[in-house]
Design a protein around this motif. Structure first.
Motif, PDB file in Angstrom:
ATOM      1  N   LYS A   5       0.863  -1.078  -0.024  1.00  0.00           N
ATOM      2  CA  LYS A   5      -0.123   0.206   0.055  1.00  0.00           C
ATOM      3  C   LYS A   5       1.167   1.358   0.020  1.00  0.00           C
ATOM      4  O   LYS A   5       1.882   1.174   0.651  1.00  0.00           O
ATOM      5  N   LEU A  24      -4.930  10.887  -5.469  1.00  0.00           N
ATOM      6  CA  LEU A  24      -4.967   9.495  -5.085  1.00  0.00           C
ATOM      7  C   LEU A  24      -6.516   9.209  -4.883  1.00  0.00           C
ATOM      8  O   LEU A  24      -6.909   8.173  -5.129  1.00  0.00           O
ATOM      9  N   LYS A  27      -8.246   8.928  -8.259  1.00  0.00           N
ATOM     10  CA  LYS A  27      -7.766   7.353  -8.721  1.00  0.00           C
ATOM     11  C   LYS A  27      -8.208   6.262  -7.993  1.00  0.00           C
ATOM     12  O   LYS A  27      -7.800   5.243  -8.397  1.00  0.00           O
ATOM     13  N   SER A  28      -9.027   6.418  -6.755  1.00  0.00           N
ATOM     14  CA  SER A  28      -9.349   5.651  -5.965  1.00  0.00           C
ATOM     15  C   SER A  28      -8.339   4.497  -5.408  1.00  0.00           C
ATOM     16  O   SER A  28      -8.190   3.272  -5.413  1.00  0.00           O
ATOM     17  N   ILE A  29      -7.008   5.284  -5.254  1.00  0.00           N
ATOM     18  CA  ILE A  29      -5.825   4.353  -4.432  1.00  0.00           C
ATOM     19  C   ILE A  29      -6.139   4.549  -3.127  1.00  0.00           C
ATOM     20  O   ILE A  29      -5.788   5.518  -2.309  1.00  0.00           O
ATOM     21  N   ASP A  30      -6.246   3.420  -2.433  1.00  0.00           N
ATOM     22  CA  ASP A  30      -5.957   3.213  -1.065  1.00  0.00           C
ATOM     23  C   ASP A  30      -4.477   3.515  -0.491  1.00  0.00           C
ATOM     24  O   ASP A  30      -3.647   2.755  -1.284  1.00  0.00           O
ATOM     25  N   TYR A  31      -4.359   4.273   0.105  1.00  0.00           N
ATOM     26  CA  TYR A  31      -2.803   4.657   0.875  1.00  0.00           C
ATOM     27  C   TYR A  31      -2.902   4.675   2.382  1.00  0.00           C
ATOM     28  O   TYR A  31      -4.023   4.787   2.913  1.00  0.00           O
ATOM     29  N   ILE A  64       6.104   4.600  -2.718  1.00  0.00           N
ATOM     30  CA  ILE A  64       5.271   3.572  -3.688  1.00  0.00           C
ATOM     31  C   ILE A  64       6.168   2.554  -4.255  1.00  0.00           C
ATOM     32  O   ILE A  64       7.291   2.766  -5.002  1.00  0.00           O
TER      33      ILE A  64
END
Length: 174
Positions: A5, A24, A27-31, A64
């Protein structure tokens, strides 16, 4: 190397961090967020641990797949000095907004460039928040104000807002 993640080293009030949070979210990026307080203890960005991660000693830093990407502009305000920050920020923001308001007359649709969210929008919303923070009169900028209001209604801009971050002080929370 296994992809984990992403980790965002962030300060709730950093406009640069906010832009990354918006991207983020869009782009629906879980972080994962790791707060780096730029004020506490003389600035946690100066700790040995954080400097090992980002030698620039600035937020945001986005890690990342083992690679760290960093960027920020708080250092400019520090160079200006506490007593000159308000005047300097108002002048810089007003100058930029005067030009942007003119540009938007030919590029704006629903957003800064047509009807799709672009990088320009990711930069606009945090800068309008800076303008409000530094008491810049937004009345001369109706297009900027309209676009900002439209963008703030989008979920990605709401969840990434500084008042909704894990390190936001209770008195500034939404």
């Amino acid at each position: 190397m296994q992809a984990g993640k992403p980790i965002l080293y962030s300060y709730f009030r950093s406009s640069c961090s906010w832009r990354v949070r918006i991207a983020l979210a869009l782009k629906s990026i879980d972080y994962e967020t790791i707060p780096i307080n730029l004020v506490k203890d003389g600035g946690q960005q100066f700790s040995e641990e954080f400097q090992a991660l980002n030698p620039m000693k600035q937020v945001p830093a986005l890690k990342i797949d083992g690679i760290t990407i960093g960027q920020s502009n708080l250092s400019v305000l520090k160079q200006v000095g506490q007593e000159n920050q308000l005047t300097w920020a108002q002048k810089a923001i007003t100058s930029g907004f005067n030009a942007l308001e003119q540009i938007l007359q030919s590029t704006a649709g629903r957003y800064c460039v047509g009807d799709e969210v672009s990088m320009a929008d990711l930069c606009l919303v945090p800068q309008v928040a800076n303008a409000e923070r530094f008491k810049v009169d937004l009345m001369p900028y109706p297009t900027i104000s309209r676009i900002n209001k439209t963008l703030l209604a989008l979920e990605a801009f709401q969840v990434s807002h500084p008042c909704r971050q894990p390190d936001t002080p209770p008195e500034l929370r939404a």
